[in-house]
Design a protein around this motif. Structure first.
Motif, PDB file in Angstrom:
ATOM      1  N   MET A  91       0.851  -1.186   0.000  1.00  0.00           N
ATOM      2  CA  MET A  91       0.000   0.000   0.000  1.00  0.00           C
ATOM      3  C   MET A  91       0.883   1.231   0.000  1.00  0.00           C
ATOM      4  SD  MET A  91      -2.845  -0.955   2.813  1.00  0.00           S
ATOM      5  CE  MET A  91      -3.545  -2.579   2.864  1.00  0.00           C
ATOM      6  N   TRP A  92       0.364   2.300  -0.556  1.00  0.00           N
ATOM      7  CA  TRP A  92       1.135   3.533  -0.547  1.00  0.00           C
ATOM      8  C   TRP A  92       1.090   4.146   0.845  1.00  0.00           C
ATOM      9  CZ3 TRP A  92      -3.345   2.757  -3.272  1.00  0.00           C
ATOM     10  CH2 TRP A  92      -4.460   3.473  -2.860  1.00  0.00           C
ATOM     11  N   PRO A  93       2.186   4.762   1.252  1.00  0.00           N
ATOM     12  CA  PRO A  93       2.214   5.391   2.583  1.00  0.00           C
ATOM     13  C   PRO A  93       1.350   6.640   2.603  1.00  0.00           C
ATOM     14  CG  PRO A  93       4.222   5.841   1.384  1.00  0.00           C
ATOM     15  CD  PRO A  93       3.438   4.904   0.526  1.00  0.00           C
ATOM     16  N   SER A  94       0.812   6.944   3.743  1.00  0.00           N
ATOM     17  CA  SER A  94      -0.047   8.117   3.884  1.00  0.00           C
ATOM     18  C   SER A  94       0.782   9.381   3.760  1.00  0.00           C
ATOM     19  CB  SER A  94      -0.757   8.089   5.244  1.00  0.00           C
ATOM     20  OG  SER A  94      -1.544   9.235   5.406  1.00  0.00           O
ATOM     21  N   GLY A  95       0.678  10.052   2.619  1.00  0.00           N
ATOM     22  CA  GLY A  95       1.399  11.294   2.416  1.00  0.00           C
ATOM     23  C   GLY A  95       2.810  11.154   1.900  1.00  0.00           C
TER      24      GLY A  95
END
Length: 77
Positions: free
Chosen positions: A70-74
């Motif tokens: 998953m892409w990291p938050s921010g």
């Protein structure tokens, strides 16, 4: 003083905003005049969200980054 920001916009499929639309969105977000915003680059980016179907097989255990993508938050590394 120069401040650099990375801004991500959620778009619908096939949507491609102009540089002027991006500038206006950024100016609205930072509550500043559009002429104070310079867009250095505009590019498409899409993330991924995949989680392992199982986390254990015998003595092998998946945890942390090995168990999901998953892409990291921010961060958008």
């Amino acid at each position: 003083m120069v401040i650099l920001w990375r801004v991500n916009l959620s778009l619908t499929a096939g949507e491609s905003p102009s540089v002027d639309e991006v500038r206006a969105t950024i100016a609205d977000a930072v509550d500043d005049a559009v002429d104070a915003v310079e867009v250095l680059d505009v590019r498409e980016w899409s993330g991924d969200a995949v989680v392992a179907e199982s986390f254990r097989s015998g003595h092998v255990l998946l945890a942390g980054d090995a168990a999901h993508r998953m892409w990291p938050s921010g961060g958008h590394g």
